[in-house]
Write an enzyme that holds these catalytic residues in place. Sequence first.
Site, PDB file in Angstrom:
ATOM      1  N   GLU A   1       8.273  75.950  38.207  1.00 27.38           N
ATOM      2  CA  GLU A   1       9.594  76.498  38.526  1.00 27.38           C
ATOM      3  C   GLU A   1       9.760  76.673  40.012  1.00 27.38           C
ATOM      4  O   GLU A   1      10.836  76.420  40.579  1.00 27.38           O
ATOM      5  CB  GLU A   1       9.795  77.839  37.802  1.00 27.38           C
ATOM      6  CG  GLU A   1      11.183  78.453  37.952  1.00 27.38           C
ATOM      7  CD  GLU A   1      11.349  79.384  39.154  1.00 27.38           C
ATOM      8  OE1 GLU A   1      12.471  79.877  39.375  1.00 27.38           O
ATOM      9  OE2 GLU A   1      10.340  79.615  39.873  1.00 27.38           O
TER      10      GLU A   1
ATOM     11  N   ASP B   1      11.670  96.229  26.709  1.00 27.01           N
ATOM     12  CA  ASP B   1      12.397  96.712  25.531  1.00 27.01           C
ATOM     13  C   ASP B   1      13.761  96.037  25.406  1.00 27.01           C
ATOM     14  O   ASP B   1      14.230  95.770  24.292  1.00 27.01           O
ATOM     15  CB  ASP B   1      12.558  98.231  25.603  1.00 27.01           C
ATOM     16  CG  ASP B   1      11.246  98.973  25.388  1.00 27.01           C
ATOM     17  OD1 ASP B   1      10.323  98.383  24.793  1.00 27.01           O
ATOM     18  OD2 ASP B   1      11.144 100.135  25.823  1.00 27.01           O
TER      19      ASP B   1
END
Length: 519
Positions: free
Chosen positions: A176, A324
């Site tokens: 990348e 999360d």
Amino acid sequence: MRPRTPRSAWLAALAVAAATVVTASSATAAPTATVPAAAPVALAAAPDVPLANVKAHLSQFQSIATANGGNRAHGRPGYLASVNYVKGQLDAAGFTTVVQSFSYGGATGYNLIADWPGGDPNQVVMTGAHLDSVSAGPGINDNGSGSAAILETALAVARSGFTPTRHLRFGWWGAEELGLRGSQYYVNNLPSTERTKIKQYLNFDMVGSPNAGYFVYDGDNSDGVGSGPGPAGSAQIEQTIQAYFTSIGVPTRGTDFDGRSDYGPFISVGIPAGGTFTGAEGTKSSTHASLWGGTAGQAFDPCYHRSCDTTANINDTALDRNADAIAYTVWALAGTGTPPGTTVFSDTFETATGWAANPAGTDTATLGRWERGDPAATSSGVATQLGTTVSGSYDLVTGPLAGSSAGAYDLDGGVSTIQSPAITLPSTGTLNLSFSWYLAHLNNASSADYLRVRVVGSGTVTALNATGAATDRAAAWQSATADVSALRGQTVRIVIDAADASGASLVEAAVDDVKITQS
């Protein structure tokens, strides 16, 4: 994350690479009790991803770099060791993994692709992060943080027994930092039929910056900065991620699709994308510091592309919240763990099936009332009514006409209700209601405006209660699911309310593809 490149330049580079790649109203009978529903999105179902586990993966990446010349860069032994570490974790958890090799700059690069068994193979939710570092350092924030967070999310899928309705795929990209080489190779080598199966791509690149911001890719271009919007569906991803941060009281700001990370090849072929970003070499402003704390006038990541990007270069709070958020988004977009089962009731609204507007004769809305219609697209800075439905040409919508302005046929004057025909629920099994929806409004709305979906029998299950706010909210289809097993054996109706109850605010809402299943 690779250095900033102008949008025109990175789009041109992607084109070259693609060419040269080698291989609330009432029902007619008032309910007597209210039963809480399962969350309409995945907040209750998605796991709390353990920060300690994510940091344990970062420690492994650090050890790999230390043992291999201080980095995990393309073509260096530290990168392949990182691939092998992640692959070993996934193989042990039950994923099907494939290592895809490619060549760039005289060296071999690798992508790691991991598929979780099950889910609709024609409806793929893919989550990715680049695994390589620059040669100057170990790359623990850039991008060990994203790689470790999606790895632990994938492992949480396995631990939880999650059986999504959509197929889950995860990807770790090589090279990348040298121009999105790995992700570009992957997209270029997907047959067109396989590309169309990827319905959403989620990208996480730098999610633990020490002087962190909380940025969400601007899928609908509501910021009006830099690049235009992402492909249709990107706004839904943005809103899903924002919903998580709103639920924990953390404000977010948009970040542009500027081509610096691996979403680029996906959006270039029309795949909706989104994700989070905590900041790179850019400077945190005083406004940002007032939102999120940290130090104004300093870089979000002072060790960006430097040897000091080690395990000491991580903000634990930001990493924990983003991990999360990733799990929440994966759970929400991939669907609930309930198998399709037996269909008890289904309506795509392509034909009239007996839904009744204003069933109790108590509606107060004067315009833009609920009806089954073929909607026209409207906008006022943001999309306020979608001209496309989830399936077919019709949905339930508040005033389907466009009119001379966005506010010509929006919901006005109070509450509008529409109610399904009677539905007899079976007396056994787990019963789930699923549907697609959106609520759109401008910044003249308030929490008094809402979209609510209930199932009403002798009791009531509230499947959705979405409220407005004093901000522009673009129309974007979202999915919701609720357990209605508490109403087993009853004859029920689905009741949908929308309200413009805060004065002359511009409010639009729609619902499509309603289904109740038994499993």
